[in-house]
Design a protein around this motif. Structure first.
Motif, short mmCIF file in Angstrom:
data_model
loop_
_atom_site.label_atom_id
_atom_site.label_comp_id
_atom_site.label_asym_id
_atom_site.label_seq_id
_atom_site.Cartn_x
_atom_site.Cartn_y
_atom_site.Cartn_z
N ILE A 65 56.87 51.22 -29.04
CA ILE A 65 57.40 49.85 -28.95
C ILE A 65 58.54 49.67 -29.96
O ILE A 65 58.46 50.13 -31.10
CB ILE A 65 56.29 48.82 -29.24
N ASP A 66 59.58 48.97 -29.53
CA ASP A 66 60.73 48.72 -30.41
C ASP A 66 60.49 47.49 -31.29
O ASP A 66 61.28 46.52 -31.29
CB ASP A 66 62.00 48.53 -29.57
N GLU A 67 59.40 47.51 -32.03
CA GLU A 67 59.07 46.45 -32.96
C GLU A 67 58.47 47.09 -34.21
O GLU A 67 58.01 48.24 -34.18
CB GLU A 67 58.05 45.47 -32.35
N LEU A 68 58.47 46.36 -35.31
CA LEU A 68 57.92 46.88 -36.58
C LEU A 68 56.41 46.78 -36.55
O LEU A 68 55.81 45.80 -37.00
CB LEU A 68 58.51 46.10 -37.76
N VAL A 69 55.79 47.80 -35.98
CA VAL A 69 54.33 47.84 -35.89
C VAL A 69 53.84 49.14 -36.52
O VAL A 69 54.48 50.19 -36.40
CB VAL A 69 53.83 47.75 -34.43
N SER A 70 52.71 49.06 -37.19
CA SER A 70 52.13 50.27 -37.79
C SER A 70 50.68 50.47 -37.37
O SER A 70 50.06 51.45 -37.78
CB SER A 70 52.21 50.19 -39.32
N GLY A 71 50.16 49.56 -36.56
CA GLY A 71 48.77 49.69 -36.13
C GLY A 71 48.45 48.75 -34.99
O GLY A 71 49.29 47.94 -34.56
N LYS A 72 47.22 48.83 -34.51
CA LYS A 72 46.80 48.04 -33.36
C LYS A 72 46.90 46.55 -33.62
O LYS A 72 47.34 45.78 -32.74
CB LYS A 72 45.36 48.43 -32.99
N ASP A 73 46.53 46.10 -34.80
CA ASP A 73 46.58 44.66 -35.10
C ASP A 73 47.99 44.11 -35.00
O ASP A 73 48.20 42.99 -34.52
CB ASP A 73 46.00 44.38 -36.48
N ASP A 74 48.96 44.89 -35.44
CA ASP A 74 50.35 44.45 -35.34
C ASP A 74 50.77 44.26 -33.88
O ASP A 74 51.51 43.32 -33.54
CB ASP A 74 51.28 45.47 -36.00
N VAL A 75 50.31 45.15 -33.03
CA VAL A 75 50.64 45.05 -31.61
C VAL A 75 49.99 43.82 -31.00
O VAL A 75 50.61 43.06 -30.23
CB VAL A 75 50.22 46.32 -30.87
N LEU A 76 48.73 43.58 -31.33
CA LEU A 76 48.03 42.42 -30.80
C LEU A 76 48.71 41.12 -31.23
O LEU A 76 48.77 40.15 -30.46
CB LEU A 76 46.58 42.43 -31.25
N LYS A 77 49.24 41.09 -32.44
CA LYS A 77 49.93 39.88 -32.93
C LYS A 77 51.20 39.61 -32.13
O LYS A 77 51.65 38.46 -32.06
CB LYS A 77 50.26 40.05 -34.41
N LEU A 78 51.78 40.63 -31.53
CA LEU A 78 52.94 40.43 -30.67
C LEU A 78 52.57 39.76 -29.35
O LEU A 78 53.44 39.26 -28.63
CB LEU A 78 53.62 41.76 -30.37
N GLY A 79 51.28 39.76 -29.02
CA GLY A 79 50.83 39.23 -27.74
C GLY A 79 50.69 40.28 -26.66
O GLY A 79 50.42 39.95 -25.50
N ILE A 80 50.87 41.54 -27.03
CA ILE A 80 50.69 42.63 -26.06
C ILE A 80 49.20 42.92 -25.92
O ILE A 80 48.48 43.00 -26.92
CB ILE A 80 51.45 43.89 -26.52
N ALA A 81 48.75 43.09 -24.67
CA ALA A 81 47.32 43.28 -24.42
C ALA A 81 47.11 44.27 -23.29
O ALA A 81 48.02 44.56 -22.51
CB ALA A 81 46.67 41.94 -24.08
#
Length: 348
Positions: free
Chosen positions: A149-165
């Motif tokens: 993903i082209d976002e500043l994520v380092s783990g699953k929680d960061d992805v969930l905060k983006l609203g991706i599910a």
């Protein structure tokens, strides 16, 4: 025999719009809205089936019969299967394609809130500098592929905060290009090239003022890539021409400049009389064409026949190289598909 001159600028313009609108099977609302608005502007009647498929109708000179033409606007794609601990996404395929064909492809993740995020599809061993031989030899199968993903994520929680599910759709960038020599190269020419040909047919009806011999129903299906696009069709249709890509490959004669006329696919032989009439018209009009057999292929007409439709059926479409990968056809094949269809449905 009716002979039309397709509006080439119109067909190429609407094809580009279709290709630029993401529409993996199950996520086709935006592209269906585009086709519906275009069909209405061209004077067609509109109706919908319960799963979101569109029917564009045109009154014919003799309303005692209805001829159906189908093309599908849904494409290959993927969905989020799970979110990995490192913040990458595991995917699951929508439609039938090889993982090799989408490796290193740019993509878009479509969340249910309406937000979108870009990314890249990679193997889990994407760098020869880091993984040596493993990067070359790892099997390109679903469990070995991921979306970065082209976002500043380092783990699953960061992805969930983006609203991706889990269950979010992933579309592949089509990247359409029309070359000076007339080639059209893009993902998803299967089957947006055919949808453009059908809209080109409608544009010709409006611009040139001709009428089909019988009532005409244009079925724009949205689940063909997963096998049930036209499994239900209106009961008044007595014959159906599925308009879908022609395949190029070993033991096949179709070229990218040809209109493909399929005599038999995985469902079995298509209607002898309809197929023969299409061949005759192509010959009379001087349209480059090829008659081929596609044992690994299924169409909307196949789905309608399996669904119990009491119809005769045929299959034609523009020749497409590298189907279900980075595809290519030629503009003349798309224009001639519209021309052949007009000759078939038009009054003498």
């Amino acid at each position: 025999m009716l002979s039309i001159q397709p509006n080439e600028d119109y067909i190429l313009t609407i094809l580009k719009k279709l290709l630029d609108t993401p529409s993996p099977s199950g996520y086709t609302h935006a592209v269906m809205k585009l086709v519906a608005e275009e069909g209405a502007a061209l004077g067609a009647g509109l109706s919908w089936n319960e799963k979101g498929g569109l029917i564009l109708s045109v009154e014919g000179l003799d309303p005692s019969r209805t001829v159906g033409l189908s093309a599908h606007v849904d494409t290959l794609g993927a969905m989020v299967r799970s979110i990995r601990p490192d913040g990458t996404l595991r995917l699951t395929s929508v439609g039938g394609f090889t993982m090799y064909s989408i490796e290193n492809e740019y993509c878009v993740i479509h969340t249910r809130s309406g937000k979108t995020y870009t990314g890249t599809i990679l193997s889990t061993r994407p760098s020869a500098h880091a993984y040596t031989a493993d990067a070359r030899d790892i099997k390109r199968i679903e469990e070995n592929m991921e979306v970065r993903i082209d976002e500043l994520v380092s783990g699953k929680d960061d992805v969930l905060k983006l609203g991706i599910a889990v269950g979010d759709f992933i579309s592949f960038d089509a990247r359409p290009v029309i070359t000076p020599s007339g080639f059209i190269k893009s993902r998803h020419l299967d089957d947006k090239a055919s949808v453009a040909a059908l809209l080109g047919l409608l544009e010709s009806i409006k611009r040139e003022g001709w009428k089909p011999l019988h009532n005409l129903s244009l079925l724009i299906s949205n689940y063909e890539e997963v096998g049930h696009g036209a499994s239900w069709i209106p009961g008044e249709i007595s014959e159906l021409i599925a308009v879908d890509m022609g395949v190029l490959g070993d033991d096949l004669s179709c070229k990218e400049t040809d209109v493909s006329i399929c005599a038999k696919d995985s469902t079995g032989p298509y209607d002898y009389t309809m197929t023969g009439r299409l061949i005759e018209l192509a010959q009379d009009l001087g349209i480059p064409h090829a008659v081929d057999i596609y044992p690994q292929y299924g169409s909307d007409a196949s789905a309608a026949l399996r669904g119990g439709a009491n119809i005769r059926a045929a299959l034609i479409g523009p020749g497409v190289h590298a189907s279900h990968s980075m595809e290519r056809t030629h503009k003349q094949a798309v224009f001639n598909t519209a021309k052949l269809l007009a000759a078939y449905v038009g009054a003498n």
